[in-house]
Design a protein around this motif. Structure first.
Motif, PDB file in Angstrom:
ATOM      1  N   ILE A 160      56.932  -5.011  15.076  1.00 28.33           N
ATOM      2  CA  ILE A 160      55.479  -5.157  15.225  1.00 28.33           C
ATOM      3  C   ILE A 160      54.754  -3.910  14.736  1.00 28.33           C
ATOM      4  CG2 ILE A 160      55.789  -6.759  17.150  1.00 28.33           C
ATOM      5  CD1 ILE A 160      54.606  -4.563  19.004  1.00 28.33           C
TER       6      ILE A 160
ATOM      7  N   LEU B 105      48.808  -4.363  19.742  1.00 25.50           N
ATOM      8  CA  LEU B 105      50.260  -4.262  19.782  1.00 25.50           C
ATOM      9  C   LEU B 105      50.698  -3.991  21.215  1.00 25.50           C
ATOM     10  CD1 LEU B 105      50.559  -1.699  16.839  1.00 25.50           C
ATOM     11  CD2 LEU B 105      50.800  -4.177  16.626  1.00 25.50           C
TER      12      LEU B 105
ATOM     13  N   GLY C  15      52.241  -5.211  12.234  1.00 21.68           N
ATOM     14  CA  GLY C  15      50.921  -5.109  12.841  1.00 21.68           C
ATOM     15  C   GLY C  15      49.809  -4.726  11.889  1.00 21.68           C
TER      16      GLY C  15
ATOM     17  N   ALA D  35      52.342 -14.183  11.795  1.00 21.68           N
ATOM     18  CA  ALA D  35      51.021 -13.785  12.285  1.00 21.68           C
ATOM     19  C   ALA D  35      49.910 -14.207  11.323  1.00 21.68           C
ATOM     20  CB  ALA D  35      50.975 -12.280  12.514  1.00 21.68           C
TER      21      ALA D  35
ATOM     22  N   LEU E 141      50.532  -8.871  18.762  1.00 25.45           N
ATOM     23  CA  LEU E 141      51.979  -8.848  18.584  1.00 25.45           C
ATOM     24  C   LEU E 141      52.615  -8.121  19.757  1.00 25.45           C
ATOM     25  CD1 LEU E 141      52.436  -7.956  14.788  1.00 25.45           C
ATOM     26  CD2 LEU E 141      52.616 -10.202  15.877  1.00 25.45           C
TER      27      LEU E 141
ATOM     28  N   VAL F  46      45.434 -12.164  16.610  1.00 27.20           N
ATOM     29  CA  VAL F  46      46.814 -12.173  17.099  1.00 27.20           C
ATOM     30  C   VAL F  46      47.125 -10.852  17.794  1.00 27.20           C
ATOM     31  CG1 VAL F  46      49.238 -12.084  16.344  1.00 27.20           C
ATOM     32  CG2 VAL F  46      47.703 -13.805  15.380  1.00 27.20           C
TER      33      VAL F  46
ATOM     34  N   VAL G 241      45.874  -9.138  13.093  1.00 31.33           N
ATOM     35  CA  VAL G 241      46.483  -8.539  14.287  1.00 31.33           C
ATOM     36  C   VAL G 241      45.493  -7.560  14.899  1.00 31.33           C
ATOM     37  CG1 VAL G 241      48.342  -7.063  15.160  1.00 31.33           C
ATOM     38  CG2 VAL G 241      48.849  -8.841  13.466  1.00 31.33           C
TER      39      VAL G 241
ATOM     40  N   LYS H 184      45.465   0.195  15.188  1.00 31.76           N
ATOM     41  CA  LYS H 184      45.343  -0.908  16.137  1.00 31.76           C
ATOM     42  C   LYS H 184      45.636  -0.396  17.548  1.00 31.76           C
ATOM     43  CE  LYS H 184      45.049  -3.772  12.546  1.00 31.76           C
ATOM     44  NZ  LYS H 184      45.909  -4.884  12.148  1.00 31.76           N
TER      45      LYS H 184
END
Length: 240
Positions: free
Chosen positions: A76, A88, A80, A57, A66, A64, A85, A181
């Protein structure tokens, strides 16, 4: 990193499978102009596998997302935390909490039929005793992993399994990226490899946007690729 850039989707396969399990999902995403990478998951341990995915990543230019299937979800969760990132996506997957192992999360709920249908083997480790790895017994594989996939395909998948290091079940996650995230999750309602309640619990705890597919097996990316791609596209739109 441009706020409007289309995120690159990194598809992380789980145990007993390989990157080819994402083939039809990749096609769907590419048809929508989404850049995709589907690395080969080493399947040798939670910390080392997550470090590898994080490295993949980190070397991608731009944002990105994941996507983890099964054991890939645990990876992930840790990988992550990588700076670029932005989201998710869990596909019939484990969403661990920091300090939690796969065994501990599974242990909260009745075990799936997978647990009693694993076959052990050993593999060499440089400078150490041989380690143990597991696959699903070929005769049990269709019902446990891919009940909604055509029989000729499951016969191939059963003999093409990539084994998982047994130690991976006991390693604890060093981070849980879903705390910071955004997350999405697909629950496979007829999963016999991971108890669907494990998937639901992890997704709810992660505050994920959840889609549940009744009748879907663990191999949902093979049997229902458009549904899987649609969830990922939703994440792409939300973060891109």
């Amino acid at each position: 990193m441009a706020a409007h850039a289309t995120p690159t989707v990194v598809l992380v396969h789980g145990a007993f499978a390989d990157a080819a399990s994402w083939t039809r999902v990749i096609t769907e995403l590419q048809n929508h102009g989404v850049p995709v990478v589907a690395p080969s998951n080493p399947l040798r341990g939670l910390a080392s596998d997550a470090a590898y995915i994080a490295s993949v990543a980190a070397q991608i230019d731009g944002p990105v997302i994941l996507v983890g299937h099964s054991y890939g979800g645990a990876l992930i969760t840790v990988a992550g935390t990588t700076e670029n990132v932005v989201g998710l996506v869990y596909v019939a997957a484990y969403a661990l909490e920091e300090g939690e192992s796969l065994g501990e999360l599974q242990g909260r709920f009745p075990l799936s039929p997978l647990v009693s249908n694993l076959k052990e083997a050993t593999y060499p480790v440089a400078g150490a005793e041989p380690a143990t790895e597991v696959t699903i017994t070929p005769e049990a594989f269709p019902a446990i992993f891919a009940a909604d996939v055509p029989a000729p395909v499951t016969k191939v998948l059963a003999v093409a399994q990539r084994p998982l290091a047994a130690a991976a079940f006991e390693e604890k996650a060093t981070a849980a990226a879903w705390h910071t995230k955004p997350a999405w999750a697909l629950v496979a309602g007829a999963d016999q490899a991971i108890n669907p309640d494990v998937e639901r619990f992890g997704a709810e705890r992660a505050g994920a946007t959840v889609v549940e597919l009744d009748g879907a097996s663990h191999a949902v990316a093979v049997s229902r690729p458009k549904d899987v791609a649609d969830l990922i596209l939703g994440a792409v739109r939300a973060t891109g």
